[in-house]
Design an enzyme around this catalytic site. Structure first.
Site, short mmCIF file in Angstrom:
data_model
loop_
_atom_site.label_atom_id
_atom_site.label_comp_id
_atom_site.label_asym_id
_atom_site.label_seq_id
_atom_site.Cartn_x
_atom_site.Cartn_y
_atom_site.Cartn_z
N ASP A 11 0.82 -1.16 -0.13
CA ASP A 11 0.26 0.00 -0.27
C ASP A 11 0.74 1.35 0.13
OD1 ASP A 11 -2.82 1.14 0.48
OD2 ASP A 11 -1.64 2.00 1.73
N ASP A 109 -3.72 2.35 -5.33
CA ASP A 109 -2.40 2.53 -4.57
C ASP A 109 -2.16 1.15 -3.90
OD1 ASP A 109 -4.02 2.73 -2.27
OD2 ASP A 109 -2.51 3.94 -1.27
N GLU A 110 -2.80 0.22 -4.19
CA GLU A 110 -2.57 -1.13 -3.38
C GLU A 110 -2.80 -2.32 -4.08
OE1 GLU A 110 -5.60 -1.89 -0.19
OE2 GLU A 110 -5.84 0.20 -0.33
#
Ligand code: DGT
Ligand code: CA
Ligand code: CA
Length: 360
Positions: A11, A109-110
């Site tokens: 993350d 974003d992960e």
């Protein structure tokens, strides 16, 4: 006994704000607030995220921009720039794909990666994760936090455990001990409503939760949710990676027996990787428009060479012949020895037309 899976959850740290810091280093070190302006009036709208300096003032995702301005009028307020964040995200996911056989992108974003086949054990997984962090830092210029665990649930909790720039490895035998003291809200999927109800039942930590009899949880939260809470409190999670989530690509990567630039050795591995990719495609009844050969050299840099077809294809021969040709070209252009190689197809198409992200 079946050997454990080794799952990574990556993350990015304060993602949108970090992208802005990277773009304009002059703002680094100052409180930075990323805003979604509603346009209704000058400061109407909400905070999308903020960097850690701004969080010290209580400025966090979801609060009104007007409130953030009261908390710190001197902070730097910027509008969201999705185009920039998407571009950075693509770069990051590309780097991850170079390290992992399977990847499930969960959001901008992960992502989860299954590295069971890439490392021997959790100690090696730590070194491996450090390499991923280093490559993201060097190539993209951003920090992320990584959790490593035997399943997605615990990996996700672990990535959140030491933010920012964290790395937390939880071996199978450490899962229960790791979870015990954490607050129940650390469990992904336990929102404020469930959290509140559990607090009323005097349950504060995941350890507390694990001591509750299953039937009490089922009575309180229903069968599915009650059973899930019971399993989750013990760190049990068998959910598989959904590899194609949002990615529009299918790929396989393997580590070579030894570093080599010998095309005949590489070709053999390409054949088996192509067969794996082909199997995944036929399982899902889809075709592809592009093929890539992925090369990770002894310097651990990931390079890819790709080719786009004029018409979509779905057969094994097209995958193989293109991958061989791309590998040959790659070795001519790059005099390096390879450590890992991969075959990937992209621009996936269903029977009818192009797939959109929503199809995944
Ligand atoms: P972290 O992971 O705690 O260091 O911080 P972030 O900012 O990376 O938080 P995360 O991972 O929950 O979210 C990733 C990005 O998604 C974040 O940079 C901005 C966006 N985002 C998160 N929460 C919200 C929200 O409530 N509203 C909007 N519009 N965007 C959000
Ligand atoms: Ca994040
Ligand atoms: Ca996130």
């Amino acid at each position: 006994m079946q050997s454990p899976r080794i799952i990574i959850h990556m993350d990015m740290d304060y993602f949108f704000a970090q992208c802005e810091e990277k773009k304009d280093p002059a703002i680094k070190g100052k409180p930075v607030v990323i805003c979604v302006y509603s346009g209704r009036s000058k400061d109407s709208g909400a905070v999308s995220t903020s960097n850690y300096e701004a969080r010290k003032f209580g400025i966090k995702a979801g609060i009104p921009i007007s409130m953030a301005k009261k908390l710190n009028p001197d902070a730097i307020f910027l509008p969201v720039n999705m185009e920039l964040y998407r571009k950075v995200s693509l770069e990051i996911m590309g780097i991850l794909r170079g390290y992992c056989g399977d990847i499930e992108q969960k959001s901008i974003d992960e992502a989860f990666c299954d590295i069971t086949g890439n490392v021997d054990d959790f100690d090696e997984a730590r070194t491996y994760s450090l390499m991923i962090k280093k490559e993201i830092r060097e190539k993209v210029g951003l920090t992320c936090s990584i959790g490593v665990a035997p399943n997605k649930l615990v990996a996700k909790i672990a990535s959140d455990f030491q933010k920012p720039d964290g790395l937390t490895v939880v071996k199978p035998e450490e899962v229960r001990g790791f979870l015990t003291a954490l607050e129940i809200k650390a469990l992904p999927g336990v929102g404020s409503k469930t959290g509140q109800r559990l607090n009323e039942m005097n349950i504060r930590t995941i350890g507390d939760l694990s001591t509750l009899p299953g039937d009490v949880l089922i009575r309180e939260f229903g069968k599915a949710r009650g059973e899930w809470l019971k399993q989750a409190s013990k760190g049990i999670d068998d959910s598989p990676l959904e590899e194609h989530e949002g990615s529009g690509q299918i790929g396989r990567i393997a580590t070579l027996k030894e570093d080599t630039d010998d095309l005949s050795i590489i070709s053999e591995v390409i054949n088996s990787l192509s067969a794996d990719v082909y199997r995944k495609l036929t399982d899902r009844k889809i075709g592809f428009r592009s093929i890539a050969f992925i090369a990770i050299a002894t310097d651990l840099k990931t390079r890819a060479k790709s080719h786009t077809l004029s018409v979509p294809a779905k057969d094994l021969d097209t995958i193989k012949s293109n991958a061989h040709e791309l590998a040959k070209q790659f070795l001519v252009e790059n005099p390096v020895r390879l450590r890992r190689i991969g075959v990937r197809v992209g621009n996936l198409v269903k029977e009818k037309g192009q797939m959109t992200l929503g199809d995944f």
